[in-house]
Motif scaffolding. Structure first.
Motif, PDB file in Angstrom:
ATOM      1  N   GLN A  63      -2.635  -7.332  -4.134  1.00 49.04           N
ATOM      2  CA  GLN A  63      -2.542  -7.157  -2.679  1.00 49.04           C
ATOM      3  C   GLN A  63      -2.306  -5.696  -2.332  1.00 49.04           C
ATOM      4  OE1 GLN A  63       0.163 -10.000  -0.730  1.00 49.04           O
ATOM      5  NE2 GLN A  63      -0.135 -11.307  -2.523  1.00 49.04           N
ATOM      6  N   LYS A  64      -1.411  -5.031  -3.064  1.00 50.49           N
ATOM      7  CA  LYS A  64      -1.134  -3.612  -2.814  1.00 50.49           C
ATOM      8  C   LYS A  64      -2.386  -2.768  -3.043  1.00 50.49           C
ATOM      9  CE  LYS A  64       2.471  -2.747  -5.362  1.00 50.49           C
ATOM     10  NZ  LYS A  64       3.722  -2.374  -6.011  1.00 50.49           N
ATOM     11  N   TYR A 123      -8.568   0.390  -8.974  1.00 55.10           N
ATOM     12  CA  TYR A 123      -8.807   1.213  -7.787  1.00 55.10           C
ATOM     13  C   TYR A 123     -10.175   1.888  -7.881  1.00 55.10           C
ATOM     14  CZ  TYR A 123      -7.863   4.692  -4.136  1.00 55.10           C
ATOM     15  OH  TYR A 123      -7.918   5.472  -3.007  1.00 55.10           O
ATOM     16  N   LYS A 158      -4.827  -3.323  -0.084  1.00 57.27           N
ATOM     17  CA  LYS A 158      -4.335  -2.655   1.136  1.00 57.27           C
ATOM     18  C   LYS A 158      -4.531  -1.152   1.031  1.00 57.27           C
ATOM     19  CE  LYS A 158      -1.020  -6.210   2.400  1.00 57.27           C
ATOM     20  NZ  LYS A 158       0.384  -6.647   2.326  1.00 57.27           N
ATOM     21  N   LYS A 159      -4.258  -0.590  -0.144  1.00 59.67           N
ATOM     22  CA  LYS A 159      -4.439   0.847  -0.366  1.00 59.67           C
ATOM     23  C   LYS A 159      -5.900   1.256  -0.165  1.00 59.67           C
ATOM     24  CE  LYS A 159      -3.455   4.296  -3.938  1.00 59.67           C
ATOM     25  NZ  LYS A 159      -2.922   4.493  -5.297  1.00 59.67           N
ATOM     26  N   THR A 218       1.009  -9.885  -6.016  1.00 59.37           N
ATOM     27  CA  THR A 218       1.396  -8.778  -5.132  1.00 59.37           C
ATOM     28  C   THR A 218       0.793  -7.449  -5.583  1.00 59.37           C
ATOM     29  OG1 THR A 218       3.479  -8.571  -6.334  1.00 59.37           O
ATOM     30  CG2 THR A 218       3.504  -9.900  -4.314  1.00 59.37           C
ATOM     31  N   GLN A 219       0.592  -7.280  -6.877  1.00 68.29           N
ATOM     32  CA  GLN A 219      -0.008  -6.033  -7.372  1.00 68.29           C
ATOM     33  C   GLN A 219      -1.424  -5.874  -6.828  1.00 68.29           C
ATOM     34  OE1 GLN A 219       0.221  -5.587 -11.630  1.00 68.29           O
ATOM     35  NE2 GLN A 219      -0.893  -3.673 -11.617  1.00 68.29           N
TER      36      GLN A 219
END
Length: 174
Positions: A139-140, A109, A143-144, A136-137
């Motif tokens: 992708q999250k 992040y 998106k965040k 998926t990790q």
């Protein structure tokens, strides 16, 4: 947590060795490169110092350090031919947290935010990336950070005995 991001200016054999270890890590391979079949998934490559020098001709590479330990790298290139949306002035980004100690701690992040700031300094207004359907990790995370899906490419990569989509995402700066 003490994070540092350092742009690679001069490649070294030590860095080549680290990149080769990450590029051939069986846990990372499915996440970092597309594979058309099982044989490609099992293939191992060896980068040379010349290969890294050539990569630096068109990629901006930044090393990610956690408490003075090199744990990953992130990079961008401008207007590559594999963009989903062929818009000039687009940065294509990639990130690898190569060391287990760096995963699951929010480092990705912070690293992407740093990379976005560097891209903005270059006057670029758009970022595009690809993330495999099973990741998926990641992708999250994207998106965040405000990335939006713009398309999918079918049968893009092989993993776990099947083919998966590549999900293309973008972020546009105003």
């Amino acid at each position: 947590m003490n994070l540092k991001f350092i742009k690679v200016i001069e490649p070294s054999e030590t860095l080549v060795d680290v990149f080769n270890r990450w590029d051939n890590d069986e846990v990372l391979i499915p996440l970092t490169r597309p594979n058309k079949n099982k044989a490609e998934l099992e293939r191992r490559d060896t980068m040379t110092l010349d290969d890294l020098k050539q990569r630096l001709d068109h990629h901006h590479i930044y090393l990610i350090y956690l408490d003075d330990q090199l744990i990953g790298e992130m990079n961008y290139t401008v207007d590559p031919k594999y963009l989903f949306k062929k818009e000039g002035g687009t940065a294509w980004i990639g990130i690898t947290i190569g060391e287990l100690e760096g995963r699951g701690k929010g480092i990705g992040y912070q690293a992407i935010q740093y990379l976005e700031a560097e891209i903005k300094k270059q006057g670029l207004k758009r970022i595009e990336l690809g993330v495999f359907e099973f990741n998926t990790q990641a992708q999250k995370l994207y998106k965040k950070l405000g990335y939006k899906e713009i398309g999918r490419i079918e049968n893009f990569t092989y993993w776990a005995d099947k083919m998966w989509f590549d999900i293309r995402m973008e972020k546009v700066f105003i």
